[in-house]
Design an enzyme around this catalytic site. Structure first.
Site, mmCIF file in Angstrom:
data_model
loop_
_atom_site.group_PDB
_atom_site.id
_atom_site.type_symbol
_atom_site.label_atom_id
_atom_site.label_comp_id
_atom_site.label_asym_id
_atom_site.label_seq_id
_atom_site.Cartn_x
_atom_site.Cartn_y
_atom_site.Cartn_z
ATOM 1 C CD GLU A 209 55.592 70.537 13.210
ATOM 2 O OE1 GLU A 209 56.181 70.836 14.257
ATOM 3 O OE2 GLU A 209 54.597 71.002 12.860
ATOM 4 C CE LYS A 211 47.852 72.122 5.258
ATOM 5 N NZ LYS A 211 46.550 71.575 5.549
ATOM 6 N NE ARG A 216 45.879 74.625 14.718
ATOM 7 C CZ ARG A 216 46.246 75.931 14.040
ATOM 8 N NH1 ARG A 216 45.697 76.214 12.907
ATOM 9 N NH2 ARG A 216 47.039 76.472 14.799
ATOM 10 N NE ARG A 231 40.300 76.769 10.812
ATOM 11 C CZ ARG A 231 41.316 76.999 10.132
ATOM 12 N NH1 ARG A 231 41.863 75.584 9.902
ATOM 13 N NH2 ARG A 231 41.949 77.883 9.751
ATOM 14 C CD GLU A 260 45.216 69.750 11.709
ATOM 15 O OE1 GLU A 260 43.934 69.109 11.371
ATOM 16 O OE2 GLU A 260 45.455 70.990 11.266
ATOM 17 C CE LYS A 373 47.599 76.838 3.300
ATOM 18 N NZ LYS A 373 46.224 76.968 3.830
#
Length: 503
Positions: A209, A211, A216, A231, A260, A373
């Site tokens: 996906e 980033k 967040r 977050r 996000e 990531k």
């Protein structure tokens, strides 16, 4: 339980780097704590009262300190009760009442207890009782399985509440913790991958996906009631009305989504991170408030009565597509050419890609290897320890930053380098205005700070070094941005820095 028992244990924690020794010291104390004082003892030793921040600063406490009591008499219950009174006092005459309560509390404390209370109330208490160590200690003291304690903490969001449940109800009480719509859970975190090929090879046929360089969010909906959290689990619903309205329009009645959000330019590219974060503040100006935020959801933790935390990602993702539709983050399952997806993400102005194990459950609050990531540049999130006064065109500004990595065992951050590169005139002015608010001490050249700010640093790598206590130093470090969405406890560890050593 006497407060001095907690203070002595705190000193014992600060005196050792051994995780086993810290766990043993904590479990002894917690095992001796009465059930009605256990939650306060846990809160004190993790550096945060049960009431949270009570709005008392260092200067106020310094002015209130008097000659210490000759002997210890304060109990944990008395201190917790007094802090509760201070936190709840408001209205006419509240300032004088709060001052009197604090004065009386400090007057009954010994020298060591005064020092402990001042550091506790100003966020300066860092003796090594980090969450992971405390979870192990709670498990040992209550004879509960550590994994069960850990899960209960992640679902309750509160170490003290979990400790009290474990002590009073044991395993049965811990098993009763469930995901509750409206109560945020700690977000699952990702680990950095060495490369895209490494990530794909490690996870087989992963989900890949985008980033995004956004903020967040975790969104909870129960009928028309919608709550949006950051977050760090801070609620920001009032600041992001368009997100709440969008979630109300989704085809469900109850849902918990992870994702996000970011502000976009007219051509659909992401605006700077600071502009997105500006929407979360209560003092945002009119221009910032007019920026609309776009959500991109990548996980579904609950939908219409079905908890999905333990379901594999492939099932959560299927539920996500049914609920969120066009608002799902761009990505593919087992793409034929992951590099093409990475190139597309970068071309759209995003940071890189996430590579995820489709069989993984949602590990709330954990940073494991199920989510990796991939970014084209090396970055670290580090704590700002100090800033030096600048020279030349930077004279009069706080400039060169001292950077520290988090000690995974809860000690003070470990310095790994300095940098002034990447600091714009705007950031220099901001540092000079705000850093004195975090001042611990200063000399002619440097202002030393409480390590509460997190800054994202781009670097070419790290190298071994005897100059800094961690044995490593950053190479060609430069500031990317500050991370107001992260707390110091979320900074990268010294282990993560050492892992970047070449070879």
């Amino acid at each position: 339980m006497q407060l001095h028992d907690v203070v002595d244990t705190s000193a014992e924690l600060a005196a050792t780097r051994s995780r086993n020794a810290k766990t043993a010291a904590l479990s002894r104390l917690l095992g001796d704590a009465p059930a009605d004082e256990l939650s306060a003892a846990v809160a004190f030793l993790t550096g945060r009262p049960t009431q949270g921040r009570i709005g008392v600063g260092w200067r106020t406490l310094a002015q209130l300190r008097r000659a210490p009591a000759p002997s210890a008499s304060l109990t944990v219950a008395e201190v917790d009760r007094t802090l509760g009174e201070i936190a709840s006092t408001s209205g006419s005459g509240s300032t004088s009442r709060r001052t009197r309560l604090l004065h009386d509390l400090l007057a009954r404390a010994t020298t060591e207890e005064q020092d402990f209370l001042v550091r506790l109330l100003t966020g300066e208490l860092r003796q090594g009782a980090l969450e992971g160590v405390m979870i192990e200690a709670i498990a040992a003291a209550t004879e509960a399985p550590a994994d069960l304690v850990r899960r209960a903490v992640m679902l309750s969001g509160d170490l003290a509440v979990t400790a009290s449940a474990a002590a009073s109800g044991g395993t049965d009480a811990l098993e009763r913790f469930r995901l509750e719509v409206g109560r945020p859970v700690r977000p699952m975190l990702a680990s950095p991958a060495e490369s895209l090929d490494d990530a794909v090879t490690r996870l087989g046929e992963p989900i890949v996906e985008y980033k995004m360089d956004g903020a967040r969010i975790q969104v909870h909906r129960d009928g028309d009631e919608v709550r949006v959290y950051t977050r760090t689990l801070r609620e920001i619903t009032r600041s992001v009305g368009e997100l709440a309205d969008l979630v109300r329009s989704l085809p469900c009645e109850r849902v918990v989504l992870d994702g996000e959000t970011l502000a976009l330019t007219d051509d659909g590219r992401p605006r700077p991170f600071q502009e997105t974060m500006g929407r979360f503040g209560s003092t945002a100006d009119e221009q910032v408030r007019e920026l609309l935020l776009r959500p991109y959801f990548f996980d579904c933790l609950h939908v219409d009565g079905n908890d999905l935390l333990d379901a594999p990602l492939r099932e959560r993702r299927a539920a996500l597509h049914e609920v969120a539709g066009e608002h799902v983050i761009p990505g593919e399952v087992a793409p034929d050419d992951p590099a093409t997806l990475l190139d597309a993400a970068l071309a759209a102005g995003h940071e890189g890609v996430m590579v995820k194990d489709p069989d993984s459950p949602y590990a709330a609050g954990r940073r494991g290897r199920a989510w990796l990531k991939v970014k084209p540049s090396h970055t670290l999130d580090l704590a700002v320890l100090a800033a030096e006064w600048g020279h030349g065109r930077r004279t009069g500004y706080l400039s060169n930053l001292h950077l520290g990595a988090r000690d995974p065992d809860g000690g003070e951050p470990i310095m790994v380098g300095k940098t002034f590169k990447g600091l714009t005139d705007e950031l220099l002015a901001w540092q000079t205005e705000h850093f004195p608010e975090l001042q611990r001490s200063r000399d002619d050249w440097t202002v030393y700070l409480r390590p509460e700010l997190v800054v994202e640093i781009e670097l070419d790598g790290v190298q071994t070094s005897t100059r800094y206590p961690g044995g490593v130093a950053l190479r060609f470090a430069r500031v990317v941005r500050y991370r107001p969405d992260k707390e110091a406890g979320e900074a990268d560890t010294i282990d993560a820095v050492r892992a970047m050593l070449r070879g």
